[in-house]
Design an enzyme around this catalytic site. Structure first.
Site, short mmCIF file in Angstrom:
data_model
loop_
_atom_site.label_atom_id
_atom_site.label_comp_id
_atom_site.label_asym_id
_atom_site.label_seq_id
_atom_site.Cartn_x
_atom_site.Cartn_y
_atom_site.Cartn_z
N LEU A 15 0.83 -1.22 0.00
CA LEU A 15 0.00 0.00 0.00
C LEU A 15 0.86 1.26 0.00
O LEU A 15 0.58 2.21 -0.74
CB LEU A 15 -0.93 -0.02 1.23
CG LEU A 15 -1.88 1.16 1.35
CD1 LEU A 15 -2.82 1.26 0.15
CD2 LEU A 15 -2.69 1.07 2.64
N TYR A 65 2.90 -5.14 11.08
CA TYR A 65 3.43 -6.52 11.15
C TYR A 65 2.39 -7.37 10.44
O TYR A 65 1.30 -7.60 10.97
CB TYR A 65 3.61 -6.94 12.62
CG TYR A 65 4.24 -8.29 12.77
CD1 TYR A 65 5.57 -8.41 13.18
CD2 TYR A 65 3.53 -9.46 12.48
CE1 TYR A 65 6.17 -9.66 13.31
CE2 TYR A 65 4.13 -10.71 12.59
CZ TYR A 65 5.43 -10.80 13.00
OH TYR A 65 6.02 -12.03 13.12
N THR A 66 2.70 -7.82 9.21
CA THR A 66 1.67 -8.47 8.38
C THR A 66 1.88 -9.98 8.20
O THR A 66 1.14 -10.61 7.45
CB THR A 66 1.60 -7.81 6.99
OG1 THR A 66 2.92 -7.83 6.42
CG2 THR A 66 1.11 -6.38 7.06
N THR A 105 -7.96 -4.77 9.29
CA THR A 105 -8.11 -6.00 8.51
C THR A 105 -9.47 -6.68 8.72
O THR A 105 -10.08 -6.55 9.79
CB THR A 105 -6.99 -6.98 8.91
OG1 THR A 105 -7.23 -8.25 8.33
CG2 THR A 105 -6.90 -7.17 10.42
N ASP A 106 -9.87 -7.44 7.72
CA ASP A 106 -11.05 -8.31 7.84
C ASP A 106 -10.81 -9.40 8.89
O ASP A 106 -11.76 -10.01 9.37
CB ASP A 106 -11.37 -8.95 6.48
CG ASP A 106 -10.17 -9.69 5.87
OD1 ASP A 106 -9.02 -9.31 6.16
OD2 ASP A 106 -10.41 -10.66 5.11
N TYR A 129 -2.56 -12.13 14.95
CA TYR A 129 -2.44 -10.94 14.09
C TYR A 129 -3.74 -10.13 14.16
O TYR A 129 -3.72 -8.90 14.36
CB TYR A 129 -2.15 -11.39 12.65
CG TYR A 129 -2.41 -10.35 11.58
CD1 TYR A 129 -1.49 -9.33 11.33
CD2 TYR A 129 -3.57 -10.38 10.80
CE1 TYR A 129 -1.73 -8.38 10.35
CE2 TYR A 129 -3.81 -9.45 9.81
CZ TYR A 129 -2.89 -8.44 9.60
OH TYR A 129 -3.14 -7.50 8.63
N LYS A 133 -4.41 -6.23 15.59
CA LYS A 133 -5.04 -5.18 14.79
C LYS A 133 -6.29 -4.65 15.49
O LYS A 133 -6.59 -3.46 15.45
CB LYS A 133 -5.39 -5.70 13.39
CG LYS A 133 -4.20 -6.14 12.56
CD LYS A 133 -3.23 -5.02 12.18
CE LYS A 133 -3.68 -4.25 10.98
NZ LYS A 133 -2.65 -3.25 10.54
N1 LIG Z 1 -1.85 -7.80 2.80
C1 LIG Z 1 -3.09 -8.09 3.09
O1 LIG Z 1 -3.68 -9.03 2.53
C2 LIG Z 1 -3.86 -7.25 4.07
C3 LIG Z 1 -5.18 -7.61 4.38
C4 LIG Z 1 -5.88 -6.82 5.30
C5 LIG Z 1 -5.28 -5.73 5.88
N2 LIG Z 1 -3.99 -5.43 5.58
C6 LIG Z 1 -3.38 -4.26 6.23
O2 LIG Z 1 -3.11 -3.30 5.23
C7 LIG Z 1 -1.95 -2.54 5.60
C8 LIG Z 1 -0.97 -2.51 4.46
O3 LIG Z 1 -0.60 -3.85 4.20
P1 LIG Z 1 0.41 -4.24 3.05
O4 LIG Z 1 -0.14 -5.44 2.39
O5 LIG Z 1 0.79 -3.06 2.26
O6 LIG Z 1 1.65 -4.71 3.95
P2 LIG Z 1 3.10 -5.16 3.53
O7 LIG Z 1 3.24 -5.17 2.05
O8 LIG Z 1 3.42 -6.39 4.30
O9 LIG Z 1 3.98 -3.95 4.07
C9 LIG Z 1 4.08 -3.70 5.43
C10 LIG Z 1 5.19 -2.70 5.62
O10 LIG Z 1 5.33 -2.48 7.03
C11 LIG Z 1 6.70 -2.36 7.29
N3 LIG Z 1 7.02 -2.71 8.67
C12 LIG Z 1 6.87 -3.89 9.31
N4 LIG Z 1 7.35 -3.81 10.56
C13 LIG Z 1 7.80 -2.54 10.72
C14 LIG Z 1 8.42 -1.85 11.78
N5 LIG Z 1 8.70 -2.44 12.95
N6 LIG Z 1 8.73 -0.55 11.59
C15 LIG Z 1 8.51 0.07 10.42
N7 LIG Z 1 7.93 -0.54 9.36
C16 LIG Z 1 7.59 -1.84 9.51
C17 LIG Z 1 7.37 -3.33 6.35
O11 LIG Z 1 8.71 -2.93 6.22
P3 LIG Z 1 9.82 -3.85 5.49
O12 LIG Z 1 9.57 -3.59 4.03
O13 LIG Z 1 11.10 -3.27 5.97
O14 LIG Z 1 9.55 -5.24 5.93
C18 LIG Z 1 6.54 -3.16 5.09
O15 LIG Z 1 7.10 -2.18 4.24
C19 LIG Z 1 -1.45 -3.16 6.89
O16 LIG Z 1 -1.95 -2.44 7.98
C20 LIG Z 1 -2.06 -4.54 6.90
O17 LIG Z 1 -2.23 -5.04 8.20
C21 LIG Z 1 -3.26 -6.15 4.68
#
Ligand SMILES: NC(=O)c1ccc[n+]([C@@H]2O[C@H](COP(=O)([O-])OP(=O)(O)OC[C@H]3O[C@@H](n4cnc5c(N)ncnc54)[C@H](OP(=O)(O)O)[C@@H]3O)[C@@H](O)[C@H]2O)c1
Length: 290
Positions: A15, A65-66, A105-106, A129, A133
């Site tokens: 995102l 933390y995903t 998240t869902d 997780y 959230k």
């Molecule tokens: N992916 C899904 O299917 C999904 C579904 C529902 C909700 N969401 C929510 O949507 C949001 C965006 O998700 P996304 O899919 O874009 O996630 P993502 O691609 O996994 O990216 C998460 C980012 O958070 C960073 N991060 C993790 N720990 C950190 C820390 N301690 N300090 C600073 N940065 C940190 C990671 O950094 P690094 O690059 O250095 O690891 C990464 O760039 C999140 O809130 C997630 O919970 C995601």
């Protein structure tokens, strides 16, 4: 007159990266994008300092933390990043009068629903997780009245690691794939969610202010197995997808069986229109091919 500043965490994530791609088209704002080396969410003091240093008008927290399965065994870190840090960010924003936008998240729902979850439906996460959230949502709402929480689901992008890219890779290597068919939800193209977030900020700037919890996904409902079949078809990959049950594919963290969300609130409040998930997928696959 100086432009309003939007501060964004998680710039290397799906995102956050999509927002970096859209920033040029929003010249009315200044953007600062942070990665983990600029701001580590496991360090609460740095969060406070960072937000005081930049003094943003809007703070979009895309970092989290995903790792859903790993969170079961790395509980303290998952809790710190998704729960504690979210509260600290909200509080620091509140002190400056900044709007705090964060993503949930869902997986806060237990998955026993039979109709799309409304934003006010009871939450009961089935994995750690989801629990982190859920607490993050509560702390954000308690610490900043100008908080917008957007729950989303099944996120993918041309950037980063996700189901679409994993399926495309495996489908090139194998003739058949087994994919879970009894978990139902709605995919979300991160580019569309990023666009919606910027639309919301534009609306807020016009004085159309609604805070609290919202749901966002692309329109339509599917399961992982049919999602995989659609990926195969759209990417012209001749791989057979067999639907299997969740019990045939055990994972460390449980998943909700049904996590479709009712997205009408974000449409009513902010005029956001969600396109069908298959159309959004097509755009992502085109992006990947180019
Ligand atoms: N992916 C899904 O299917 C999904 C579904 C529902 C909700 N969401 C929510 O949507 C949001 C965006 O998700 P996304 O899919 O874009 O996630 P993502 O691609 O996994 O990216 C998460 C980012 O958070 C960073 N991060 C993790 N720990 C950190 C820390 N301690 N300090 C600073 N940065 C940190 C990671 O950094 P690094 O690059 O250095 O690891 C990464 O760039 C999140 O809130 C997630 O919970 C995601």
């Amino acid at each position: 007159m100086s432009k309003l500043l939007i501060l964004v965490t998680g710039k290397q994530g799906q995102l956050g990266w999509e927002l970096t791609q859209l920033a040029d088209g929003h010249q009315q704002f200044d953007f600062v994008f942070l990665d983990r080396t600029d701001l580590d969410l496991s360090d609460s003091q740095s969060i406070q300092k960072c937000i005081e240093q930049y003094r943003p008008a809007y703070f979009i927290n895309c970092a989290a933390y995903t790792a859903v399965d790993k969170a079961e065994t790395e509980q303290p870190l998952a809790y710190q990043v998704n729960a504690v840090a979210t509260g600290v960010m909200a509080n620091a924003c509140s002190k400056l009068g900044a709007t705090f936008i964060t993503i949930s998240t869902d997986y806060v729902f237990n998955g026993k629903g039979v109709k799309p979850y409304a934003t006010e439906d009871a939450t009961e996460p089935v994995n750690y997780y989801g629990y982190t959230k859920q607490v993050g949502e509560q702390l954000a709402l308690a610490n900043n009245p100008a908080t917008i929480i957007i729950r989303t689901s099944w996120v993918y992008s041309s950037h980063g690691n996700n189901f679409v890219k994993t399926m495309m890779r495996l489908m090139k290597e194998r003739d058949t794939l087994n994919v879970v068919a009894d978990q139902v939800g709605s995919p979300t193209y991160a580019r569309d969610l990023a666009t919606a977030i910027l639309q919301i900020i534009n609306q807020l700037e016009k004085g159309n202010k609604h805070y609290g919890i919202f749901h966002y996904s692309n329109a339509g409902v599917t399961n992982w197995s049919d999602f995989a079949r659609e990926i195969a078809q759209q990417a012209s990959l001749s791989c057979m997808v067999n639907g299997i049950t969740t019990t045939e594919y055990p994972t460390p963290a449980k998943r909700p069986a049904y996590s479709v969300m009712d997205t009408s609130k974000i449409s009513t409040a902010y005029g956001i229109v969600m396109r069908d998930w298959k159309e959004a997928l097509q755009e992502c696959i085109l992006q990947l091919k180019s």
